[in-house]
Design a protein around this motif. Structure first.
Motif, short mmCIF file in Angstrom:
data_model
loop_
_atom_site.label_atom_id
_atom_site.label_comp_id
_atom_site.label_asym_id
_atom_site.label_seq_id
_atom_site.Cartn_x
_atom_site.Cartn_y
_atom_site.Cartn_z
N ARG A 124 74.66 89.99 6.76
CA ARG A 124 73.53 89.05 6.73
C ARG A 124 72.39 89.64 5.93
O ARG A 124 72.22 90.86 5.86
N PRO A 125 71.55 88.79 5.32
CA PRO A 125 70.38 89.31 4.62
C PRO A 125 69.37 89.86 5.61
O PRO A 125 69.23 89.36 6.72
N VAL A 126 68.68 90.90 5.20
CA VAL A 126 67.67 91.54 6.02
C VAL A 126 66.34 91.48 5.27
O VAL A 126 66.24 91.94 4.13
N LEU A 127 65.33 90.92 5.92
CA LEU A 127 64.00 90.83 5.35
C LEU A 127 63.14 91.92 5.99
O LEU A 127 62.98 91.96 7.21
N VAL A 128 62.61 92.81 5.15
CA VAL A 128 61.88 93.97 5.63
C VAL A 128 60.40 93.80 5.31
O VAL A 128 60.02 93.56 4.16
N VAL A 129 59.57 93.93 6.33
CA VAL A 129 58.12 93.78 6.17
C VAL A 129 57.49 95.17 6.05
O VAL A 129 57.73 96.03 6.90
N LEU A 219 60.79 97.82 -10.96
CA LEU A 219 60.72 96.62 -10.12
C LEU A 219 59.39 96.53 -9.38
O LEU A 219 58.77 95.46 -9.31
N LEU A 220 58.93 97.65 -8.83
CA LEU A 220 57.66 97.64 -8.13
C LEU A 220 56.51 97.32 -9.07
O LEU A 220 55.56 96.63 -8.70
N LEU A 230 57.11 88.54 -2.50
CA LEU A 230 58.45 88.75 -1.95
C LEU A 230 59.35 89.28 -3.05
O LEU A 230 59.40 88.72 -4.15
N LEU A 231 60.07 90.37 -2.76
CA LEU A 231 61.07 90.91 -3.67
C LEU A 231 62.44 90.70 -3.05
O LEU A 231 62.65 90.99 -1.88
N ASN A 256 59.30 102.84 -0.80
CA ASN A 256 58.05 102.59 -1.53
C ASN A 256 57.67 101.13 -1.63
O ASN A 256 56.78 100.78 -2.41
N MET A 257 58.29 100.26 -0.86
CA MET A 257 58.06 98.83 -0.95
C MET A 257 56.59 98.49 -0.77
O MET A 257 55.88 99.10 0.01
N MET A 258 56.15 97.47 -1.54
CA MET A 258 54.76 97.02 -1.50
C MET A 258 54.62 95.65 -0.87
O MET A 258 53.54 95.29 -0.39
#
Length: 265
Positions: A124-129, A219-220, A230-231, A256-258
């Motif tokens: 399943r897709p996972v959305l990370v905040v 990408l960042l 949203l990425l 390193n997600m923004m």
């Protein structure tokens, strides 16, 4: 096209409200039900304290959920491995929502790779905040990382309910090395653009040369330049000798997600 069921991990101790609010906003937009789960083995040295923390986490979610009378929700607790529990329950959800790993949080968490491992185990897709900020918008401007791989194709399908609601979608292709004679033609993005158009998603296409930078850094940078909130990316991961192995780009982006980031394997 909407998600109908969102599994929400409320086990984090820090900034729990941010991920709960994001899930409730997303559920409102998609007319989805939210199931909040608080997994993890009890503290054997002080089980009553662990139980009290679990109840407090659920109570915090419920207090927030009551502010969204148009969103259906339920709550339950589970014991056992955090990753295994979320992945198992995620089998019956359209989307799993969790928070970025925080090294200051409980030591039982598995690290930055955990969301990719959950996506790999659950399918399943996972959305990370991200842990550092709050986000009031839910995928208004989406940056979609594309490299014509099976992982990125699965990601596009998993992200479609978000893409059809977005105001703008930017397909980003990062080229790492110059093409040599006789090699496969470079990815152009035209085919995936046509695929999305058939689903009534209009998208721009941007190709960026990585040069000396890592793909994750490019990408960042693109997310920041385009004002993305949203990425979406296809994450590389597989099982090797009973150990889950995550690709370097996926790991770097999880660290390193923004902005909120959707991963699919």
């Amino acid at each position: 096209m909407n998600y109908t069921h969102i599994l929400l991990d409320v086990s984090s101790r820090r900034e729990r409200a941010a991920v709960c609010e994001y899930a409730l906003l997303l559920a409102r937009e998609h007319h989805a039900q939210v199931t909040a789960v608080n997994p993890g083995a009890p503290d054997v040295n002080n089980p009553s304290r662990a139980a009290a923390r679990g109840v407090a986490a659920m109570d915090e979610f419920e207090a927030l959920a009551q502010q969204y009378p148009d969103v259906a929700w339920r709550r339950f607790s589970a014991t056992g491995s955090w990753i295994d529990t979320i992945a198992q329950e995620g089998l019956y959800s359209d989307l799993i929502l969790t928070r970025q790993f925080d090294p200051n949080d409980s030591p039982r968490y598995a690290g930055y790779d955990a969301p990719v491992n959950i996506a790999l185990l659950s399918g399943r897709p996972v959305l990370v905040v991200p842990r550092a900020d709050r986000f009031s918008r839910v995928g208004s401007r989406v940056v979609l990382a594309w490299n014509a791989s099976a992982e990125s194709a699965r990601m596009v399908c998993a992200a479609l309910p978000l893409l059809v609601h977005a105001r703008a979608v930017d397909i980003v292709i990062v080229t790492e090395t110059p093409r040599r004679p006789g090699t496969v033609a470079p990815v152009t993005g035209d085919d995936i653009g046509s695929y999305l158009a058939r689903h009534r998603v209009e998208a721009s296409i941007t190709t960026v040369a990585a040069g000396a930078l890592e793909v994750s850094e490019v990408l960042l940078s693109v997310v920041a330049d385009k004002g993305g909130d949203l990425l979406c990316m296809g994450a590389y991961g597989h099982a090797r000798l009973r150990k889950l192995v995550v690709g370097a780009t996926s790991r770097a982006l999880m660290r390193n997600m923004m902005v909120p980031t959707l991963v699919a394997c």
